[in-house]
Design an enzyme around this catalytic site. Sequence first.
Site, PDB file in Angstrom:
ATOM      1  N   MET A   1      84.822 -29.738 -18.763  1.00  0.00           N
ATOM      2  CA  MET A   1      84.221 -31.053 -18.580  1.00  0.00           C
ATOM      3  C   MET A   1      84.217 -31.824 -19.889  1.00  0.00           C
ATOM      4  SD  MET A   1      81.035 -30.041 -16.057  1.00  0.00           S
ATOM      5  CE  MET A   1      80.508 -28.601 -16.990  1.00  0.00           C
TER       6      MET A   1
ATOM      7  N   CYS B   1      92.284 -35.030 -13.287  1.00  0.00           N
ATOM      8  CA  CYS B   1      91.455 -36.119 -13.796  1.00  0.00           C
ATOM      9  C   CYS B   1      91.752 -37.423 -13.059  1.00  0.00           C
ATOM     10  CB  CYS B   1      91.699 -36.325 -15.283  1.00  0.00           C
ATOM     11  SG  CYS B   1      90.836 -37.755 -15.959  1.00  0.00           S
TER      12      CYS B   1
ATOM     13  N   GLY C   1      80.903 -26.923 -12.044  1.00  0.00           N
ATOM     14  CA  GLY C   1      80.870 -28.000 -13.013  1.00  0.00           C
ATOM     15  C   GLY C   1      79.470 -28.529 -13.215  1.00  0.00           C
TER      16      GLY C   1
END
Length: 355
Positions: free
Chosen positions: A19, A102, A228
């Site tokens: 991240m 992404c 995440g």
Amino acid sequence: MAKIGNIDLGEFPLLLAPMEDVSDPPFRAVCKENGADLMYTEFISSEGLIRDAIKSRQKLDIFDYERPIGIQIFGGDEEPMAMAAQIAAATNPDLVDINFGCPVKKVVSKGAGAGILKDVPKMIKLTAAVVKATSLPVTVKTRLGWDDDSRNIEEVAERLQDVGIQALTIHGRTRTQMYKGNADWTLIGKVKNNPRIHIPIFGNGDISTPEQAVSAREKYGVDGIMIGRAAIGYPWIFNEIRHFIQTGEHLPPPTVLERVRVCKKHLYHSIAWKGEIVGILEMRRHYTNYLKGLPHIKDFRQQLVTYKTLAELEEVLDAIATQYKDHIFERTAPQITEDDDLPTDNEMEHCNVYG
């Protein structure tokens, strides 16, 4: 047992998502202490590495206590990506990971990250170039597809495996979804259960409780899960999931004293790695999550994001530990609402914030 090359990750490993502006060495340290089996660096621009950009080079910092650990790179051109893989390999990680997930515009517009989902042949060529450039295992993290009309992850998984990747992590959203709505694990399960697929398949998206992790394992058969946003300010999620898988029972939630202890450790690591000024400044993004669930915490939180010295911050954290020492947390894992799927304006300037 899940294996990536010669890396034995054990049964049903729990991975920490790469991240941006979150999973730096200080954050990884507290996640490793609390049960993360495999971690990745923040994603690193191939062009930045080649230009010797300071921020890109700094992201290559890895430590032995973090192992196994992968360095994640991104880019849209074969030669820079191959060179970046070689530069990354020189720092002796356990594997190299390619970011094809992404969704942020400034990355996608360069044909990198999830932008390459619109050009699968290019994705395959780029991956093959990285595989050829290093002797380390190469893995990929990507999404279901560009949009609902091109959810082509089954084809993509087969072709990526054919050019030599050794594990695949799939986020259960398309690029156009960004972080909105619910992750769809159905296609992740289809990839895992495809008889042609023999590499580990890890699922990612919306796992925030031990029950959800067990459900993903039993319903979709994935080899492990990547976590995440549920780990941000709550690194205990890894041990909680592991304990629930093994016993069917919940660990008690961390006490205020434990939260303060780990928050302090995170802060100390941040200062040691970045220096006092930057370390204190960049730690501010984590306090809200560490303190989530405590009533009337606004004034303390404001102090934590305002004070500029370690002594002041330690004093505030000690005061929180004292004032809330009898507080009982009722939940066993972070509660993630629909709003948490939506990055802030600042976070949208980065990538993979929620993994």
